[in-house]
Design a protein around this motif. Structure first.
Motif, PDB file in Angstrom:
ATOM      1  N   CYS A  10       0.860  -1.192   0.000  1.00 11.41           N
ATOM      2  CA  CYS A  10       0.000   0.000   0.000  1.00 11.41           C
ATOM      3  C   CYS A  10       0.888   1.232   0.000  1.00 11.41           C
ATOM      4  CB  CYS A  10      -0.937   0.008   1.217  1.00 11.41           C
ATOM      5  SG  CYS A  10      -0.080   0.064   2.802  1.00 11.41           S
ATOM      6  N   ARG A  11       0.290   2.393  -0.167  1.00  8.88           N
ATOM      7  CA  ARG A  11       1.064   3.627  -0.319  1.00  8.88           C
ATOM      8  C   ARG A  11       1.250   4.398   0.981  1.00  8.88           C
ATOM      9  NH1 ARG A  11       2.921   4.936  -4.774  1.00  8.88           N
ATOM     10  NH2 ARG A  11       2.256   3.920  -6.689  1.00  8.88           N
ATOM     11  N   GLU A  35      -6.752   7.119   5.469  1.00  9.09           N
ATOM     12  CA  GLU A  35      -5.327   7.396   5.343  1.00  9.09           C
ATOM     13  C   GLU A  35      -4.714   7.618   6.718  1.00  9.09           C
ATOM     14  OE1 GLU A  35      -3.650   7.265   2.541  1.00  9.09           O
ATOM     15  OE2 GLU A  35      -5.464   6.867   1.376  1.00  9.09           O
ATOM     16  N   VAL A  85       1.326  -1.936  -6.975  1.00  9.62           N
ATOM     17  CA  VAL A  85       1.178  -0.616  -6.363  1.00  9.62           C
ATOM     18  C   VAL A  85       2.210   0.358  -6.925  1.00  9.62           C
ATOM     19  CG1 VAL A  85       1.293   0.653  -4.180  1.00  9.62           C
ATOM     20  CG2 VAL A  85       0.121  -1.560  -4.280  1.00  9.62           C
ATOM     21  N   ARG A 114       1.298   1.959 -10.028  1.00 10.67           N
ATOM     22  CA  ARG A 114       0.105   2.800  -9.877  1.00 10.67           C
ATOM     23  C   ARG A 114      -1.137   2.150 -10.482  1.00 10.67           C
ATOM     24  NH1 ARG A 114       1.074   7.260  -7.281  1.00 10.67           N
ATOM     25  NH2 ARG A 114       3.225   8.030  -7.142  1.00 10.67           N
ATOM     26  N   GLU A 152      -3.879   1.500  -5.244  1.00 12.18           N
ATOM     27  CA  GLU A 152      -3.352   2.154  -4.051  1.00 12.18           C
ATOM     28  C   GLU A 152      -3.072   1.146  -2.950  1.00 12.18           C
ATOM     29  OE1 GLU A 152      -2.724   5.636  -3.699  1.00 12.18           O
ATOM     30  OE2 GLU A 152      -2.862   5.285  -5.873  1.00 12.18           O
ATOM     31  N   ARG A 153      -3.864   0.094  -2.911  1.00 12.63           N
ATOM     32  CA  ARG A 153      -3.671  -1.006  -1.957  1.00 12.63           C
ATOM     33  C   ARG A 153      -3.896  -2.299  -2.714  1.00 12.63           C
ATOM     34  NH1 ARG A 153      -6.934  -1.810   2.667  1.00 12.63           N
ATOM     35  NH2 ARG A 153      -8.735  -0.729   1.784  1.00 12.63           N
ATOM     36  N   THR A 210      -9.504   0.121  -5.196  1.00 15.54           N
ATOM     37  CA  THR A 210      -8.543   1.157  -5.610  1.00 15.54           C
ATOM     38  C   THR A 210      -7.864   0.828  -6.935  1.00 15.54           C
ATOM     39  OG1 THR A 210      -6.590   0.174  -4.516  1.00 15.54           O
ATOM     40  CG2 THR A 210      -8.046   1.546  -3.147  1.00 15.54           C
TER      41      THR A 210
END
Length: 399
Positions: free
Chosen positions: A135-136, A184, A297, A300, A303-304, A328
């Motif tokens: 994840c980011r 987040e 991820v 891109r 996101e997860r 996502t």
């Protein structure tokens, strides 16, 4: 365990330092794997360890052209973790063992040929459902709570190895609670440390010292403790100073799966990662799944991302390759699953060769390769050049 994230929540993950009994066992088991593979890249070995007050029990089954003194290796790991005196120490602890040496023809087949038929002939030796996650939330594409907990544990170990080492026990536990807003990570809510410390120093001084150590662990972090962050410091719990580590509680290889993986933020197989050579798909499959998820991820495309690989005994190819992006994804999850299945080979022999899992121990030097994974997690290790942490296929996936 699958965490269904809600927009606003507080999530806690934990880590431990080098002298925690479970992590002592993991380090001993993985040091043994390094030793076998360092002498014989074709070695197969399963090494498990249990530890208690004054006793280490080693169980090993191996096929290897190698001469490994496992009891001496265990004592070396214990000493390097900091147990050189007191009620449990490397010199005086008893070591019990059960070793089974298997025939040499059970060693791994040669890995210098890449014919598809040869790769297909190396099948999973057991059933396994393995998961990879990315994840980011952090630069290493890991969940923030476990990443931060590892930072604090590492900072405590570094402090203990310094010139003024006597005040802090080798056995400590760290927990970091992260507050999420809108899904987040928004702030570091609580930092908890449980440790045995010297009773000769004032508690207030020790608490301030631990706060500074924990805070410095976030120096290069995208998220830092703020004025409202709580410090929960549990010092010398339930026993006097000289009772610590294995003298206080027992340990076992493979018992800290959450620490080894994603801090219970994402699913893991439940199988131990340490103490297994690269023929074990429950270990290397987890590395392959993390590599796939991280590259999705990094490209891109989500996101997860969670990647599931399902292996069946006697089969080389996983029966299941599945992707979950939790809404996502840049494309439907089944399409992402087909994409990684086309671009990545998840058969055990292919994973083993792609990541050079049999040759890395001989190149790693005295610190070992697998042993270093037994502390601070097998994933998201910016301090190590791990092949499954590379984002080497992200560009290819994004095309």
């Amino acid at each position: 365990m699958r965490v269904e994230m809600v927009p606003d929540m507080i999530f806690t993950s934990e880590s431990v330092t080098a002298g925690h009994p479970d992590k002592l066992c993991d380090q001993i088991s993985d040091a043994a794997i390094d030793a076998f593979l360092g002498q014989d890249a074709a070695a197969r070995a399963i090494v498990e360890c249990a530890i208690a007050s004054g006793v280490i029990f080693l169980a090993a089954r191996f096929a290897a052209e190698a001469d490994v003194d496992l009891p001496t290796l265990a004592r070396k790991v214990v000493a390097e973790a900091g147990y050189v005196e007191g009620r449990f120490d490397a010199r005086r602890c008893s070591i019990l063992s059960s070793f089974t040496e298997l025939p040499a023809d059970l060693r791994a087949p040669p890995s210098d040929r890449d014919e598809d038929a040869e790769i297909e002939s190396v099948v999973a030796q057991d059933q396994a459902n393995v998961f990879g996650y990315a994840c980011r939330e952090t630069p290493e594409l890991m969940p923030a709570p476990i990443s931060f907990a590892h930072r604090v544990a590492r900072a405590l170990d570094e402090e203990r190895r310094g010139a003024d080492a006597g005040w802090l026990s080798p056995d400590a536990k760290t927990q970091v609670s992260v507050q999420y807003r809108g899904g987040e990570p928004a702030r570091v809510h609580t930092i908890s440390i449980a440790a045995v410390v010297s009773p000769e120093q004032r508690r207030a001084e020790l608490e301030e010292r631990l706060r500074l150590i924990a805070t410095r662990a976030f120096d290069e972090s995208p998220l830092r403790p703020d004025a409202a962050t709580e410090f929960n410091l549990i010092l010398n719990p339930r026993a006097p100073f000289d009772v610590e580590g294995p003298a206080r509680h027992a340990g076992l290889t493979g018992r800290k799966n959450g620490i080894d993986t994603y801090g219970e933020y994402a699913r893991h197989s439940g199988a131990a990662l340490s103490g297994k050579d690269p023929s074990r798909v429950d270990r290397i499959g987890a590395y392959a799944a993390r590599h796939a998820a991280k590259n999705i991820v990094a490209a891109r495309l989500a996101e997860r991302c969670e990647v599931h690989l399902g292996y069946a005994i006697g089969r080389a190819r996983p029966l299941s390759v599945a992707v979950e992006t939790f809404g996502t994804g840049a494309m439907p999850d089944p399409e992402l699953a087909r994409l990684i299945e086309q671009r990545l080979d998840f058969r055990p022999a292919a994973v083993e060769r792609r990541f050079a899992l049999r040759t890395l121990p001989s190149q790693a030097g005295p610190a070992g390769f697998y042993r270093r994974l037994a502390l601070y997690g097998h994933f998201g290790r910016a301090d190590l050049d791990l092949p499954w942490e590379a984002t080497d296929v992200a560009e290819t996936l994004a095309r």
